[in-house]
Motif scaffolding. Structure first.
Motif, PDB file in Angstrom:
ATOM      1  N   ALA A  90       0.862  -1.014  -0.090  1.00 36.07           N
ATOM      2  CA  ALA A  90      -0.543   0.085  -0.411  1.00 36.07           C
ATOM      3  C   ALA A  90       1.096   1.174   0.485  1.00 36.07           C
ATOM      4  CB  ALA A  90      -1.358   0.133   1.376  1.00 36.07           C
ATOM      5  N   PHE A  91       1.869   0.502   0.821  1.00 40.48           N
ATOM      6  CA  PHE A  91       3.169   2.066   0.976  1.00 40.48           C
ATOM      7  C   PHE A  91       3.866   2.508  -0.712  1.00 40.48           C
ATOM      8  CE2 PHE A  91       6.842   3.638   1.291  1.00 40.48           C
ATOM      9  CZ  PHE A  91       6.863   5.334   1.735  1.00 40.48           C
ATOM     10  N   ALA A  94       1.238   4.092  -2.974  1.00 37.23           N
ATOM     11  CA  ALA A  94       0.819   5.859  -2.715  1.00 37.23           C
ATOM     12  C   ALA A  94       2.135   6.645  -3.633  1.00 37.23           C
ATOM     13  CB  ALA A  94       0.673   5.841  -1.003  1.00 37.23           C
ATOM     14  N   LEU A  97       2.504   6.739  -7.542  1.00 33.84           N
ATOM     15  CA  LEU A  97       1.598   7.942  -7.333  1.00 33.84           C
ATOM     16  C   LEU A  97       2.363   9.361  -8.121  1.00 33.84           C
ATOM     17  CD1 LEU A  97      -2.034   7.048  -5.958  1.00 33.84           C
ATOM     18  CD2 LEU A  97      -0.753   6.888  -8.257  1.00 33.84           C
ATOM     19  N   ALA A  98       3.339   8.903  -6.094  1.00 30.56           N
ATOM     20  CA  ALA A  98       4.253  10.158  -6.510  1.00 30.56           C
ATOM     21  C   ALA A  98       5.970  10.672  -7.390  1.00 30.56           C
ATOM     22  CB  ALA A  98       4.983  10.945  -4.722  1.00 30.56           C
TER      23      ALA A  98
END
Length: 316
Positions: A90-91, A94, A97-98
């Motif tokens: 999950a990390f 995220a 995405l960055a």
């Protein structure tokens, strides 16, 4: 057939080790299983997609602390390990995405600093992680010998799972998308491939196995601290293993893990002061002289190396 043998042979070796191996052999076997898991997982992003990820140490450390904290708070062993992998995935999604819009050395630098950020967060979260004092992880029930064998089986299971996932990705639509991104990302977008989605999926799947391996490592050593599990060498070693075996191949990272452990045991244990320098020289040598990895040592490649060796001996 070759891919099946790549799974069957390590499992046969595992059975022999469990039956006959002493503590030293079990430690080496567990280390090579962990290395194989990290290298195969890295290859999903670095090999299939061509993105030079240096985030392995970040995912490994996050998985180690997620699993360790879960065990401290009474979560059962296997669910804690799997949960650590899910948290890491999950990390990574995220994070993807960055930073996955970056390419080349920009992405490499962006992924490299993640481990430093997580290390600082861990150091400051004293009440949860123990901060710089580290975290004591509950012992696995059983005798030391039984614990060592259980950790070996568990780490091998993660390596095999990562390998099977790598085969599945290579044959699935995701694998086709990743290969297209590796060849030409702009062209892949033109033909309708959702490159952002494919890259994030690969990043998350890769981190899943790295996070579980980190959680198992925490249970193996029973004590972790930020300096250990966020060590930058954990980002560099999987890259070297993949280079040794052949970046972008299926079995290459597994072969590279065995070769890397042999180098580590035979050379680096006697050259601790030059460890970092040897890592750098090895990367340069692999890129310049053996870009295809050890798998190139067959057929004409072998004869070429033999001819060069013979010619070198004849030269006065």
């Amino acid at each position: 057939m070759r891919r099946a043998l790549t799974i069957i042979l390590p499992l046969a070796m595992l059975g022999g080790l469990l039956a006959l191996g002493d503590n030293y052999v079990l430690r080496l076997a567990t280390t090579v299983a962990m290395y194989a898991a990290l290298a195969v997982a890295w290859n999903i992003v670095g090999g299939f997609t061509g993105y030079p990820s240096f985030a392995t140490a970040a995912f490994f450390g996050l998985g180690a602390y997620a699993g360790g904290v879960a065990l401290v708070h009474g979560v059962p062993l296997v669910p804690a390990w799997i949960g650590a992998g899910i948290v890491t995935a999950a990390f990574a999604a995220a994070l993807g995405l960055a930073i996955l819009h970056l390419r080349g050395h920009y992405f490499a630098i962006g992924s490299l600093v993640v481990a430093d950020v997580l290390r600082e967060v861990t150091n400051t979260s004293t009440s949860l992680t123990g901060g710089g004092m580290g975290l004591n992880v509950p012992l696995i029930v059983g005798t030391p010998d039984a614990q060592a064998r259980f950790i070996l089986v568990s780490m091998t299971a993660v390596a095999v799972a990562a390998f099977v996932a790598s085969i599945w990705i290579d044959r699935a639509r995701l694998g086709v998308a990743l290969r297209c991104i590796e060849q030409n990302e702009d062209a892949a977008q033109v033909i309708g491939i959702d490159t952002r989605r494919a890259k994030i999926a690969a990043f998350a799947l890769s981190s899943l196995f790295i996070g579980i391996a980190g959680a198992i490592y925490a249970s193996w050593v029973t004590y972790i601290d930020p300096t250990d599990v966020y060590d930058v060498s954990l980002s560099i070693k999987p890259i070297i293993m993949a280079l040794l075996g052949g970046v972008g191949t299926i079995a290459g990272p597994v072969i590279g893990a065995f070769a890397f452990l042999a180098l580590e045991e035979l050379i680096w244990r006697n050259s601790l002061n030059f460890h970092a320098g040897i890592l750098g020289l090895l990367v340069v040598a692999l890129v310049l002289f053996l870009p295809g990895g050890l798998r190139t040592f067959h057929g004409r490649s072998v004869w070429l190396w033999v001819k060069l060796a013979v010619r070198g001996r004849k030269t006065p």
